[in-house]
Write a protein that holds these residues in place. Structure first.
Motif, PDB file in Angstrom:
ATOM      1  N   LEU A  11       2.182  -5.443  -0.604  1.00 29.98           N
ATOM      2  CA  LEU A  11       1.771  -6.623   0.151  1.00 29.98           C
ATOM      3  C   LEU A  11       1.982  -6.403   1.643  1.00 29.98           C
ATOM      4  O   LEU A  11       2.974  -5.799   2.062  1.00 29.98           O
ATOM      5  CB  LEU A  11       2.591  -7.836  -0.295  1.00 29.98           C
ATOM      6  N   SER A  12       1.042  -6.884   2.441  1.00 23.29           N
ATOM      7  CA  SER A  12       1.159  -6.800   3.892  1.00 23.29           C
ATOM      8  C   SER A  12       2.410  -7.538   4.347  1.00 23.29           C
ATOM      9  O   SER A  12       2.568  -8.750   4.087  1.00 23.29           O
ATOM     10  CB  SER A  12      -0.074  -7.401   4.553  1.00 23.29           C
ATOM     11  N   GLU A  13       3.311  -6.833   5.022  1.00 20.21           N
ATOM     12  CA  GLU A  13       4.544  -7.466   5.482  1.00 20.21           C
ATOM     13  C   GLU A  13       4.248  -8.527   6.532  1.00 20.21           C
ATOM     14  O   GLU A  13       4.901  -9.591   6.577  1.00 20.21           O
ATOM     15  CB  GLU A  13       5.508  -6.412   6.046  1.00 20.21           C
ATOM     16  N   TYR A  14       3.262  -8.276   7.386  1.00 22.85           N
ATOM     17  CA  TYR A  14       2.900  -9.256   8.422  1.00 22.85           C
ATOM     18  C   TYR A  14       2.495 -10.582   7.788  1.00 22.85           C
ATOM     19  O   TYR A  14       2.982 -11.666   8.180  1.00 22.85           O
ATOM     20  CB  TYR A  14       1.773  -8.700   9.288  1.00 22.85           C
ATOM     21  N   HIS A  15       1.604 -10.540   6.806  1.00 24.95           N
ATOM     22  CA  HIS A  15       1.138 -11.768   6.165  1.00 24.95           C
ATOM     23  C   HIS A  15       2.259 -12.431   5.367  1.00 24.95           C
ATOM     24  O   HIS A  15       2.367 -13.661   5.326  1.00 24.95           O
ATOM     25  CB  HIS A  15      -0.050 -11.479   5.245  1.00 24.95           C
ATOM     26  N   GLN A  21       1.934 -15.545   3.252  1.00 24.23           N
ATOM     27  CA  GLN A  21       0.794 -15.294   2.369  1.00 24.23           C
ATOM     28  C   GLN A  21       0.971 -13.939   1.681  1.00 24.23           C
ATOM     29  O   GLN A  21       1.480 -12.989   2.276  1.00 24.23           O
ATOM     30  CB  GLN A  21      -0.524 -15.266   3.165  1.00 24.23           C
ATOM     31  N   GLU A  22       0.529 -13.873   0.427  1.00 23.86           N
ATOM     32  CA  GLU A  22       0.545 -12.603  -0.304  1.00 23.86           C
ATOM     33  C   GLU A  22      -0.816 -11.933  -0.130  1.00 23.86           C
ATOM     34  O   GLU A  22      -1.801 -12.305  -0.773  1.00 23.86           O
ATOM     35  CB  GLU A  22       0.859 -12.826  -1.781  1.00 23.86           C
ATOM     36  N   TYR A  23      -0.847 -10.958   0.780  1.00 25.74           N
ATOM     37  CA  TYR A  23      -2.104 -10.257   1.088  1.00 25.74           C
ATOM     38  C   TYR A  23      -1.990  -8.826   0.566  1.00 25.74           C
ATOM     39  O   TYR A  23      -1.290  -7.984   1.145  1.00 25.74           O
ATOM     40  CB  TYR A  23      -2.343 -10.264   2.599  1.00 25.74           C
ATOM     41  N   PRO A  24      -2.654  -8.516  -0.553  1.00 26.68           N
ATOM     42  CA  PRO A  24      -2.511  -7.187  -1.160  1.00 26.68           C
ATOM     43  C   PRO A  24      -3.197  -6.098  -0.335  1.00 26.68           C
ATOM     44  O   PRO A  24      -4.251  -6.321   0.259  1.00 26.68           O
ATOM     45  CB  PRO A  24      -3.177  -7.334  -2.533  1.00 26.68           C
ATOM     46  N   VAL A 453       5.010  -4.012   2.010  1.00 21.55           N
ATOM     47  CA  VAL A 453       6.167  -4.182   1.127  1.00 21.55           C
ATOM     48  C   VAL A 453       5.802  -3.653  -0.245  1.00 21.55           C
ATOM     49  O   VAL A 453       4.878  -4.150  -0.907  1.00 21.55           O
ATOM     50  CB  VAL A 453       6.556  -5.679   1.031  1.00 21.55           C
ATOM     51  N   VAL A 454       6.485  -2.601  -0.678  1.00 27.94           N
ATOM     52  CA  VAL A 454       6.200  -1.992  -1.975  1.00 27.94           C
ATOM     53  C   VAL A 454       7.198  -2.420  -3.016  1.00 27.94           C
ATOM     54  O   VAL A 454       7.036  -2.148  -4.204  1.00 27.94           O
ATOM     55  CB  VAL A 454       6.166  -0.452  -1.873  1.00 27.94           C
TER      56      VAL A 454
END
Length: 458
Positions: A11-15, A21-24, A453-454
């Motif tokens: 997931l994008s850490e910024y989002h 928001q969970e942005y894959p 984020v993994v």
């Protein structure tokens, strides 16, 4: 648009942190400028784990995979067959098999490629040694009826050690010519030549030629002394020695002519320089093949979609030779098959563990060729290493996706310069939790690295 491979990175850490928001974030190689991939991380950052996940996704998408595993840690890919290369297993590939394309292959092309590889791993391999090995290879091919200037003779069948032994024991030389010669054939021919140069063997012509050479050198030396002599006694003594030496040369030359059968004896003597040079070439071949990587005994991969080549038991020299010979075979196979319909389809992944050790500054090196040209043929070069600073700029600037799992602070300055990777991005990388990712999408401007984020890896 649906792509053949879609690998979830995280997931994008910024989002996640700024917008809740969970942005894959996905790795979709067919959307990128090419399918090449770089995974970098020091020990303990999850490099093997992430590499296995990526490779599993490739296999699941129906993509052919070849993994060159330096540490014997990547055999856990679903559906993969693994093979260990070592002296004990005896698996290898015949380096004398040819690309039969009259425009890109043939005897001379294969010989030059082999000489280049040997020089790369053995810089001390000199000009004389290279000349001798080239002549050995040409003659070994010729014995099998394969000639540089006749493409019609280049097509032969692949042979295994068991078939070769069966035909050799039966002395069925005609049937043997249906197959490519092997390194054993090359070494056997070289040893026969070495015997002839060292002992004369049953070749009286070579013995007579060596004797003639020795006598002629003595004659030249005597003539030099005679020209400088001043006293009558010295001139008389040297004159008698000159007469005797000339008689020896005459009789040696007569013996040489009498013993000549093929008319190629003098040519052979010139081609193989000296017994010492030929012996050093054979010794080098023995050392490079100590682990059996050039044996005509292909590994039992069968029809497995993923092949893991386990290289831990090999020396660095042997690893480089094996990897580059296989990479060339893979590239030539897909090149002959032609470009993919879309020009972006990924059909074969080559994964190099500790990849930096295989790179070269030579633009004609097979890895650099693949990095430049393989996209349209459906090949993706995936490289794993501890730091991106170990790679040439030409690769770093031409790779579709880069994953930074964690770098030692001593590499930060050079990494930021080479990759335009901000120190803030590096600072927020956390081993096995947050990685830095750059995905170069085709047709878009150069993107910055972003943190992904993994999740924790148990």
């Amino acid at each position: 648009m649906q792509y053949a491979m879609q690998h979830y990175l995280g997931l994008s850490e910024y989002h996640l942190r700024q917008k809740q928001q969970e942005y894959p974030v996905h790795y979709e190689p067919e959307r990128l400028i090419n399918a090449h991939l770089l995974v970098c991380g020091m020990s303990g950052t999850g490099k093997s784990y992430q590499s296995l996940r990526l490779l599993a996704s490739a296999v699941q998408a129906g993509i052919e995979v070849d993994v060159f595993d330096v540490h014997d840690e990547l055999h856990g890919i679903p559906g993969a067959n693994a093979c260990r290369y070592s002296q004990a297993t005896g698996y290898g590939y015949n380096p004398l098999e040819l690309d039969t394309d009259p425009h890109t292959g043939g005897v001379n092309r294969q010989i030059e490629y082999l000489l280049g590889l040997i020089h790369e791993v053995s810089p001390q391999f000199g000009v004389k040694q290279a000349m001798v090995l080239r002549n050995l290879l040409v003659d070994t091919y010729a014995l099998a009826g394969i000639y540089p200037d006749n493409p019609a003779t280049w097509q032969r069948n692949s042979i295994t050690e068991s078939v070769r032994k069966q035909l050799t024991d039966a002395r069925n030389w005609q049937a043997l010519k249906q197959y490519y010669p092997t390194l054993d054939d090359l070494k056997s021919y070289g040893k026969r030549k070495l015997t002839a140069l060292t002992l004369g063997g049953d070749n009286k012509c070579l013995s007579a030629l060596e004797q003639l050479t020795r006598h002629y050198k003595r004659l030249n030396a005597l003539q030099g002394k005679y020209a400088k002599a001043s006293s009558d006694d010295e001139l008389d003594k040297l004159g008698k020695q000159l007469t005797s030496s000339k008689e020896h040369c005459t009789s040696s030359y007569a013996a040489f002519i009498e013993a000549m059968h093929s008319g190629r004896e003098l040519e052979d003597m010139l081609k193989y320089d000296s017994a010492d040079t030929l012996a050093s070439v054979l010794q080098r071949l023995e050392l490079l093949n100590a682990a059996g990587i050039f044996r005509a005994n292909p590994p039992p991969f069968g029809n497995a979609p993923a092949r893991v080549h386990q290289l831990k038991a090999l020396t660095d020299e042997q690893q480089i030779l094996l990897v580059k010979l296989r990479l060339r075979a893979i590239f030539e196979r897909h090149k002959q098959a032609g470009a993919t319909n879309s020009g972006t389809q990924l059909r074969h992944v080559i994964f190099l563990d500790e990849a930096h050790k295989f790179f070269s500054k030579d633009s004609s090196d097979i890895i650099n060729v693949i990095a430049r040209e393989a996209r349209k043929f459906g090949i993706g070069l995936w490289c794993a290493s501890q730091s991106p600073t170990d790679f040439p700029d030409s690769f770093l600037t031409n790779v579709g996706a880069t994953l930074i799992l964690g770098l030692h602070p001593t590499h930060w300055q050079m990494a930021t310069a080479k990759l335009r990777l901000g120190k803030d991005t590096l600072k927020y990388i956390r081993a096995k939790e947050v990685v830095a990712v750059q995905l170069r999408v085709a047709g878009r401007a150069e993107p910055p690295f972003g943190n992904v984020v993994v999740g924790l890896i148990s």
